[in-house]
Design an enzyme around this catalytic site. Structure first.
Site, PDB file in Angstrom:
ATOM      1  N   CYS A 133       0.811  -1.222   0.000  1.00  0.00           N
ATOM      2  CA  CYS A 133       0.000   0.000   0.000  1.00  0.00           C
ATOM      3  C   CYS A 133       0.846   1.275   0.000  1.00  0.00           C
ATOM      4  O   CYS A 133       0.546   2.226  -0.722  1.00  0.00           O
ATOM      5  CB  CYS A 133      -0.951  -0.006   1.190  1.00  0.00           C
ATOM      6  SG  CYS A 133      -0.198  -0.530   2.732  1.00  0.00           S
ATOM      7  N   HIS A 246      -2.633   6.456   4.687  1.00  0.00           N
ATOM      8  CA  HIS A 246      -1.193   6.540   4.968  1.00  0.00           C
ATOM      9  C   HIS A 246      -0.642   7.886   4.466  1.00  0.00           C
ATOM     10  O   HIS A 246      -1.029   8.368   3.392  1.00  0.00           O
ATOM     11  CB  HIS A 246      -0.433   5.442   4.222  1.00  0.00           C
ATOM     12  CG  HIS A 246      -0.627   4.054   4.762  1.00  0.00           C
ATOM     13  ND1 HIS A 246      -1.338   3.768   5.912  1.00  0.00           N
ATOM     14  CD2 HIS A 246      -0.159   2.859   4.311  1.00  0.00           C
ATOM     15  CE1 HIS A 246      -1.309   2.461   6.129  1.00  0.00           C
ATOM     16  NE2 HIS A 246      -0.605   1.884   5.173  1.00  0.00           N
TER      17      HIS A 246
HETATM   18  N1  LIG Z   1      -5.393  -3.223   5.149  1.00  0.00           N
HETATM   19  C1  LIG Z   1      -4.641  -2.632   4.226  1.00  0.00           C
HETATM   20  O1  LIG Z   1      -4.502  -1.401   4.195  1.00  0.00           O
HETATM   21  C2  LIG Z   1      -3.957  -3.459   3.175  1.00  0.00           C
HETATM   22  C3  LIG Z   1      -3.380  -2.779   2.106  1.00  0.00           C
HETATM   23  C4  LIG Z   1      -2.730  -3.530   1.121  1.00  0.00           C
HETATM   24  C5  LIG Z   1      -2.677  -4.883   1.215  1.00  0.00           C
HETATM   25  N2  LIG Z   1      -3.241  -5.513   2.282  1.00  0.00           N
HETATM   26  C6  LIG Z   1      -3.148  -6.974   2.342  1.00  0.00           C
HETATM   27  O2  LIG Z   1      -4.431  -7.531   2.104  1.00  0.00           O
HETATM   28  C7  LIG Z   1      -4.586  -8.721   2.881  1.00  0.00           C
HETATM   29  C8  LIG Z   1      -5.829  -8.615   3.735  1.00  0.00           C
HETATM   30  O3  LIG Z   1      -5.709  -7.490   4.591  1.00  0.00           O
HETATM   31  P1  LIG Z   1      -6.940  -6.901   5.405  1.00  0.00           P
HETATM   32  O4  LIG Z   1      -6.428  -5.617   5.921  1.00  0.00           O
HETATM   33  O5  LIG Z   1      -8.186  -6.919   4.604  1.00  0.00           O
HETATM   34  O6  LIG Z   1      -7.042  -7.964   6.606  1.00  0.00           O
HETATM   35  P2  LIG Z   1      -8.292  -8.326   7.551  1.00  0.00           P
HETATM   36  O7  LIG Z   1      -9.194  -7.170   7.729  1.00  0.00           O
HETATM   37  O8  LIG Z   1      -7.659  -8.932   8.750  1.00  0.00           O
HETATM   38  O9  LIG Z   1      -9.067  -9.471   6.720  1.00  0.00           O
HETATM   39  C9  LIG Z   1      -8.514 -10.728   6.482  1.00  0.00           C
HETATM   40  C10 LIG Z   1      -9.424 -11.550   5.596  1.00  0.00           C
HETATM   41  O10 LIG Z   1      -8.788 -12.787   5.321  1.00  0.00           O
HETATM   42  C11 LIG Z   1      -9.693 -13.860   5.614  1.00  0.00           C
HETATM   43  N3  LIG Z   1      -8.987 -15.061   6.027  1.00  0.00           N
HETATM   44  C12 LIG Z   1      -8.165 -15.206   7.089  1.00  0.00           C
HETATM   45  N4  LIG Z   1      -7.726 -16.508   7.170  1.00  0.00           N
HETATM   46  C13 LIG Z   1      -8.301 -17.157   6.125  1.00  0.00           C
HETATM   47  C14 LIG Z   1      -8.250 -18.504   5.661  1.00  0.00           C
HETATM   48  N5  LIG Z   1      -7.529 -19.425   6.269  1.00  0.00           N
HETATM   49  N6  LIG Z   1      -8.963 -18.821   4.551  1.00  0.00           N
HETATM   50  C15 LIG Z   1      -9.700 -17.896   3.907  1.00  0.00           C
HETATM   51  N7  LIG Z   1      -9.794 -16.606   4.302  1.00  0.00           N
HETATM   52  C16 LIG Z   1      -9.097 -16.241   5.400  1.00  0.00           C
HETATM   53  C17 LIG Z   1     -10.523 -13.297   6.739  1.00  0.00           C
HETATM   54  O11 LIG Z   1     -11.703 -14.081   6.859  1.00  0.00           O
HETATM   55  P3  LIG Z   1     -12.399 -14.326   8.296  1.00  0.00           P
HETATM   56  O12 LIG Z   1     -13.131 -13.052   8.598  1.00  0.00           O
HETATM   57  O13 LIG Z   1     -13.299 -15.482   7.997  1.00  0.00           O
HETATM   58  O14 LIG Z   1     -11.312 -14.618   9.267  1.00  0.00           O
HETATM   59  C18 LIG Z   1     -10.764 -11.874   6.234  1.00  0.00           C
HETATM   60  O15 LIG Z   1     -11.774 -11.878   5.254  1.00  0.00           O
HETATM   61  C19 LIG Z   1      -3.273  -8.893   3.666  1.00  0.00           C
HETATM   62  O16 LIG Z   1      -2.411  -9.742   2.977  1.00  0.00           O
HETATM   63  C20 LIG Z   1      -2.714  -7.494   3.706  1.00  0.00           C
HETATM   64  O17 LIG Z   1      -1.307  -7.469   3.820  1.00  0.00           O
HETATM   65  C21 LIG Z   1      -3.883  -4.836   3.262  1.00  0.00           C
END
Ligand SMILES: NC(=O)c1ccc[n+]([C@@H]2O[C@H](COP(=O)([O-])OP(=O)(O)OC[C@H]3O[C@@H](n4cnc5c(N)ncnc54)[C@H](OP(=O)(O)O)[C@@H]3O)[C@@H](O)[C@H]2O)c1
Length: 341
Positions: A133, A246
């Protein structure tokens, strides 16, 4: 126009929810939307174009069973590592938001405003990776400046919102703040290595052997891959108690003298960049201003006090949208234009 069967892996997460909203806002051609997450989310629903759609568990067979054609992954690196091969084997295009495939040689790493043509390389692996990001908003600014003035070196310090660590990051800041206000002495620390409420933490992700964090090295390595560049770059990444968007203080050294007005002119003409730089009226980019926007904001543009080849500026973007979901949907739209041909 052809409509696609689209899956969101991580549909209950911060990025997944935002991808679903943006697909709806932009009227992406979807025949069927399939929200996927972990077992924990089975029984929950998402709302897409007024329809309630149940979240299903991510399995190896679902991609083939449902004939999924485009799969957005945002469920963490280990989930991508396990399930992306099943998605690509069944013929789906994967747009991966995690860091898992970003530096793989066969996988293009794309910011559509910067290296759209790399999308054509999707056929090598079936995957297009979405960059980190903090990297996305930075290269959106650096790329037009590099084309015009030739960058020699970049030094960036980030001020990264807690939602960069997903929903649990936001909960940590909110709960720690409530505990502090309630005078709770035994307040629990959330998902960060230290208390984040009324604090900041100069560590994002783990430390590596060279004393940089993994997040800092992502900014360095991903920038070169996306921009096909080899200028020097250093990063210091800091978590701050901001919920969303950010900020980055970026110092850019060019190979000749460049004026702030020349920088403003280039950025005013750059795609999806908005310059807000009116210091006489205290107008500059801030997280509160960037949140929920699909643009990247730049201000505080000034020459270095000593070195007239160096420009300093401040850049802010909503990292869940610009830094993840919006970029992913922009990739998908460009793929429709140039990737499928
Ligand atoms: N947040 C940001 O600003 C951002 C920016 C760029 C990239 N990212 C990347 O995007 C990804 C997700 O980030 P996020 O911020 O959205 O995280 P988050 O809010 O913690 O959401 C995580 C998601 O992954 C799912 N998940 C977790 N374990 C799983 C499994 N074993 N099988 C299938 N689904 C699973 C969760 O489902 P449940 O609800 O069922 O647990 C939830 O839908 C990460 O790799 C992060 O590095 C995030």
């Amino acid at each position: 126009m052809k409509e696609f069967i689209v899956a969101i892996v991580g549909a209950s997460g911060a990025v997944g929810e935002e991808i679903i909203s943006i697909l709806e806002e932009q009227n992406f051609p979807i025949k069927k939307l399939i929200p996927l997450a972990s077992k924990r989310s089975v029984g929950k629903e998402i709302i897409f174009k007024g329809d309630r759609i149940p979240i299903q568990e991510t399995t190896h067979t679902i991609f083939k069973d449902e004939n999924i054609e485009i799969a957005f992954f945002s469920a963490g690196g280990s989930v991508s590592s396990e399930f992306v091969p099943s998605a690509t084997d069944s013929g789906a295009l994967v747009i991966d938001n995690t860091s898992h495939f970003r530096m793989h040689e066969n996988v293009p790493l794309v910011v559509p405003e910067v290296n759209p043509d790399d999308i054509k390389l999707w056929k090598n692996s079936g995957i297009i990776a979405n960059p980190n990001c903090s990297t996305i908003q930075m290269v959106q600014v650096l790329s037009p400046l590099h084309k015009q003035f030739n960058i020699k070196r970049v030094d960036v310090s980030t001020y990264q919102a807690v939602s960069g660590a997903g929903k649990k990051g936001m909960e940590s800041l909110i709960n720690e703040t409530k505990d502090f206000i309630n005078g709770d002495e035994k307040a629990k620390i959330g998902v960060f290595p230290h208390k984040i409420a009324f604090n900041l933490i100069p560590q994002i992700d783990i430390f590596l052997d060279n004393s940089y964090t993994k997040e800092e090295m992502k900014m360095i390595k991903e920038t070169s891959k996306i921009m096909h560049s080899n200028f020097e770059i250093s990063a210091t990444c800091v978590r701050v108690p901001v919920l969303r968007s950010h900020s980055e203080a970026i110092s850019i050294r060019f190979d000749k003298k460049v004026s702030p007005n020349e920088i403003r002119e280039v950025l005013n003409n750059a795609e999806n960049i908005i310059v807000i730089d009116d210091i006489n009226h205290s107008k500059y980019p801030m997280p509160s201003l960037a949140t929920m926007s699909d643009n990247t904001f730049v201000g505080r543009i000034r020459s270095d006090y000593f070195d007239k080849n160096t420009i300093h500026l401040f850049c802010v973007a909503d990292q869940i949208r610009v830094g993840a979901a919006t970029n992913a949907v922009r990739i998908a739209k460009k793929w429709l234009d140039i990737g499928l041909k």
